[in-house]
Design a protein around this motif. Sequence first.
Motif, PDB file in Angstrom:
ATOM      1  N   GLN A  38      -2.727  -9.151  27.603  1.00 57.04           N
ATOM      2  CA  GLN A  38      -2.521  -9.985  28.783  1.00 57.04           C
ATOM      3  C   GLN A  38      -3.846 -10.389  29.419  1.00 57.04           C
ATOM      4  N   ALA A  39      -4.810 -10.672  28.556  1.00 61.58           N
ATOM      5  CA  ALA A  39      -6.127 -11.152  28.971  1.00 61.58           C
ATOM      6  C   ALA A  39      -6.744 -11.884  27.794  1.00 61.58           C
ATOM      7  N   THR A  40      -7.671 -12.784  28.083  1.00 58.20           N
ATOM      8  CA  THR A  40      -8.384 -13.507  27.039  1.00 58.20           C
ATOM      9  C   THR A  40      -9.748 -12.868  26.800  1.00 58.20           C
ATOM     10  N   SER A  41     -10.460 -13.418  25.801  1.00 55.55           N
ATOM     11  CA  SER A  41     -11.808 -12.948  25.428  1.00 55.55           C
ATOM     12  C   SER A  41     -11.803 -11.523  24.912  1.00 55.55           C
ATOM     13  N   ARG A  42     -10.689 -11.103  24.349  1.00 56.04           N
ATOM     14  CA  ARG A  42     -10.599  -9.799  23.694  1.00 56.04           C
ATOM     15  C   ARG A  42      -9.581  -9.903  22.562  1.00 56.04           C
ATOM     16  N   PRO A  43      -9.635  -9.006  21.598  1.00 57.25           N
ATOM     17  CA  PRO A  43      -8.699  -9.089  20.467  1.00 57.25           C
ATOM     18  C   PRO A  43      -7.338  -8.522  20.835  1.00 57.25           C
ATOM     19  N   PRO A  44      -6.310  -8.822  20.042  1.00 59.48           N
ATOM     20  CA  PRO A  44      -5.023  -8.156  20.243  1.00 59.48           C
ATOM     21  C   PRO A  44      -5.163  -6.643  20.112  1.00 59.48           C
ATOM     22  N   VAL A  45      -4.291  -5.928  20.788  1.00 54.34           N
ATOM     23  CA  VAL A  45      -4.286  -4.468  20.737  1.00 54.34           C
ATOM     24  C   VAL A  45      -3.791  -4.008  19.370  1.00 54.34           C
ATOM     25  N   ASP A  46      -4.412  -2.973  18.832  1.00 50.51           N
ATOM     26  CA  ASP A  46      -3.985  -2.439  17.541  1.00 50.51           C
ATOM     27  C   ASP A  46      -2.580  -1.851  17.635  1.00 50.51           C
ATOM     28  N   MET A  47      -1.832  -1.972  16.558  1.00 51.86           N
ATOM     29  CA  MET A  47      -0.480  -1.429  16.504  1.00 51.86           C
ATOM     30  C   MET A  47      -0.550   0.055  16.126  1.00 51.86           C
ATOM     31  N   THR A  48      -0.756   0.903  17.117  1.00 51.08           N
ATOM     32  CA  THR A  48      -0.861   2.345  16.932  1.00 51.08           C
ATOM     33  C   THR A  48       0.347   3.012  17.566  1.00 51.08           C
ATOM     34  N   PRO A  49       1.110   3.813  16.821  1.00 51.73           N
ATOM     35  CA  PRO A  49       2.313   4.426  17.393  1.00 51.73           C
ATOM     36  C   PRO A  49       1.970   5.372  18.537  1.00 51.73           C
ATOM     37  N   LYS A  50       2.859   5.439  19.523  1.00 49.50           N
ATOM     38  CA  LYS A  50       2.655   6.336  20.653  1.00 49.50           C
ATOM     39  C   LYS A  50       3.209   7.730  20.394  1.00 49.50           C
ATOM     40  N   SER A  51       3.946   7.892  19.318  1.00 49.02           N
ATOM     41  CA  SER A  51       4.515   9.197  18.968  1.00 49.02           C
ATOM     42  C   SER A  51       4.731   9.246  17.461  1.00 49.02           C
ATOM     43  N   ASP A  52       4.937  10.448  16.949  1.00 49.37           N
ATOM     44  CA  ASP A  52       5.187  10.604  15.515  1.00 49.37           C
ATOM     45  C   ASP A  52       6.454   9.861  15.091  1.00 49.37           C
ATOM     46  N   ALA A  53       7.449   9.833  15.982  1.00 50.66           N
ATOM     47  CA  ALA A  53       8.724   9.193  15.633  1.00 50.66           C
ATOM     48  C   ALA A  53       8.569   7.689  15.424  1.00 50.66           C
ATOM     49  N   ALA A  54       7.471   7.115  15.931  1.00 57.50           N
ATOM     50  CA  ALA A  54       7.287   5.664  15.842  1.00 57.50           C
ATOM     51  C   ALA A  54       6.367   5.252  14.697  1.00 57.50           C
ATOM     52  N   GLU A  55       5.938   6.188  13.866  1.00 54.72           N
ATOM     53  CA  GLU A  55       4.998   5.844  12.790  1.00 54.72           C
ATOM     54  C   GLU A  55       5.583   4.820  11.828  1.00 54.72           C
ATOM     55  N   LYS A  56       6.842   4.997  11.430  1.00 56.21           N
ATOM     56  CA  LYS A  56       7.479   4.057  10.508  1.00 56.21           C
ATOM     57  C   LYS A  56       7.522   2.661  11.117  1.00 56.21           C
ATOM     58  N   SER A  57       7.958   2.569  12.376  1.00 58.05           N
ATOM     59  CA  SER A  57       8.069   1.269  13.032  1.00 58.05           C
ATOM     60  C   SER A  57       6.705   0.619  13.190  1.00 58.05           C
ATOM     61  N   ALA A  58       5.693   1.398  13.570  1.00 52.43           N
ATOM     62  CA  ALA A  58       4.351   0.846  13.740  1.00 52.43           C
ATOM     63  C   ALA A  58       3.813   0.292  12.434  1.00 52.43           C
ATOM     64  N   ALA A  59       4.060   1.000  11.344  1.00 50.48           N
ATOM     65  CA  ALA A  59       3.574   0.534  10.042  1.00 50.48           C
ATOM     66  C   ALA A  59       4.259  -0.775   9.648  1.00 50.48           C
ATOM     67  N   LEU A  60       5.567  -0.878   9.907  1.00 51.24           N
ATOM     68  CA  LEU A  60       6.284  -2.116   9.591  1.00 51.24           C
ATOM     69  C   LEU A  60       5.758  -3.291  10.414  1.00 51.24           C
ATOM     70  N   VAL A  61       5.549  -3.065  11.708  1.00 49.32           N
ATOM     71  CA  VAL A  61       5.062  -4.140  12.578  1.00 49.32           C
ATOM     72  C   VAL A  61       3.642  -4.543  12.185  1.00 49.32           C
ATOM     73  N   ALA A  62       2.815  -3.565  11.845  1.00 44.84           N
ATOM     74  CA  ALA A  62       1.433  -3.875  11.441  1.00 44.84           C
ATOM     75  C   ALA A  62       1.412  -4.724  10.171  1.00 44.84           C
ATOM     76  N   ARG A  63       2.288  -4.397   9.201  1.00 36.88           N
ATOM     77  CA  ARG A  63       2.340  -5.193   7.974  1.00 36.88           C
ATOM     78  C   ARG A  63       2.860  -6.600   8.275  1.00 36.88           C
ATOM     79  N   PHE A  64       3.851  -6.681   9.160  1.00 38.91           N
ATOM     80  CA  PHE A  64       4.348  -8.002   9.561  1.00 38.91           C
ATOM     81  C   PHE A  64       3.228  -8.844  10.161  1.00 38.91           C
ATOM     82  N   LEU A  65       2.458  -8.266  11.081  1.00 38.78           N
ATOM     83  CA  LEU A  65       1.389  -9.023  11.737  1.00 38.78           C
ATOM     84  C   LEU A  65       0.314  -9.453  10.751  1.00 38.78           C
TER      85      LEU A  65
END
Length: 351
Positions: free
Chosen positions: A129-156
Motif C-alpha cells: 500500500q505504498a509506491t517506490s518499494r517492491p511487493p511484499v514476499d509471500m511468506t507464510p505466517k504459520s506452518d499451516a499456511a506453507e502449502k498455500s504460500a507456496a501455491l500463491v508464490a508460484r502463481f505470482l
Amino acid sequence: MHRQLLEIVGPGITPGSGPGHLALLGHDPLRWRIGRGVLSALGIDFPLAPGDLAARVNFATLDDAGNITDRRAGRIPTDLNRRLCEKIRSAVHLDFDGELFFEPESEHRAVLVLRGEGLSDDLPDTDPQATSRPPVDMTPKSDAAEKSAALVARFLEQAHAALADEAPANGLLLRGFQRYEPLPGLEERFGLRGLCLAEYPMYRGLSRLLGMAVAPKPEGIDGLFCAAEQRLGDDFDFFFLHVKGTDSAGEDGDLARKADVIEAVDHQLPRLLALRPDVLVITGDHSTPASMASHSWHPVPVLLHARQARRGSAERFDEKTCLAGALGLRRGVDLMGLALGHAGRLKKFGA
C-alpha cells in the motif's frame, strides 16, 4: 433528525471497506473477520464454496527494478482487465490437487480463488500500500499456511512472467486473503429482508454474504436512485444504496471531484424523501480525506432521519457540525440498533 459522528471500528483504527460496511450493517468487525478477497469474489457472482481461499488482486505498474510505481496501473479499463485475466489463466499451471480461478472484477481489480484441501489464509498481503518499494514476499505466517504460500508464490511468478510485455499493468498485488465461511445474515439477526443497490462488485458481494438480494447494477447516480424508486413496492424492508465515487476521488486526492459527487447525491435526496421511508440514514464506511489520498481513522458523519428522532442543535451535515449532534460519538456497530429502534422494530428489553 439526528446528526452525530461514527467511530467505525475503534479509536485510531483505519478501517477497510469490508470491516467498515460490516459495522454499519450491525456486525462487529472485531468479531466477524472477513477478507476483501471473499467480498470481491461474491461481488462478481463467483460461486464460492466453504473452504475456498480468496484474495483481491490489483493490477499494478512495476519499474525495471521491480518497485511499484502505481498500485492501480492507472485504473486500467475493465476490457483490458478481462484480456489480461485470460492471458494469465492461459499461462499459469499449478501442480496441486485442486483448482485455480482468476477472474476480472472492475477496472484494475481482479479476484484469485484457490480451491482444495488444507488451504490456509494465514498469509501476508503482497501489497505494501505504498509506491517506490517492491511487493511484499509471500511468506507464510504459520506452518499451516506453507502449502498455500507456496501455491500463491508460484502463481505470482508465472503471472508476472505472462505480464512482462504489458504496460502499464505488468504486475499483481494481492491482499485480503480469507477462507470462505458463511456469516449470519440480516434476516437471521435483525428480521430484515434487504436489497442491495450498488455498482461496485465488492459491496454487492458483502450484501450477498449477509443474505441480501442484489439488484442488477444501476448505471450511475441517477440510475441508483431510479432503481430505489422502482423497487420500493417489492418485498423488502431494508434498502442499501451505495455510492462509490466519493471514495475513489478521495483515494485519488481529488477534492473537487469528491465535492462534485457529494453534490450530485444531494440533488437526488428529495427522491428518497418522497418515498417516505420510516428511517433514512446517510453515512460512510470510513473517512477518505483527499488531503491524505487514503482511508483514515477519522470518525465519519452520520445523519438519521425519522419521525421519532430528536433534533439536536446541529444545522449542517459535516464532520465539524456533527461533533455537536444529539447522539455525540458512537461506534459504527451501534448504527443498526439506532435505525431499528427508530423504525419501531425492537422489543422492550426486560420486564
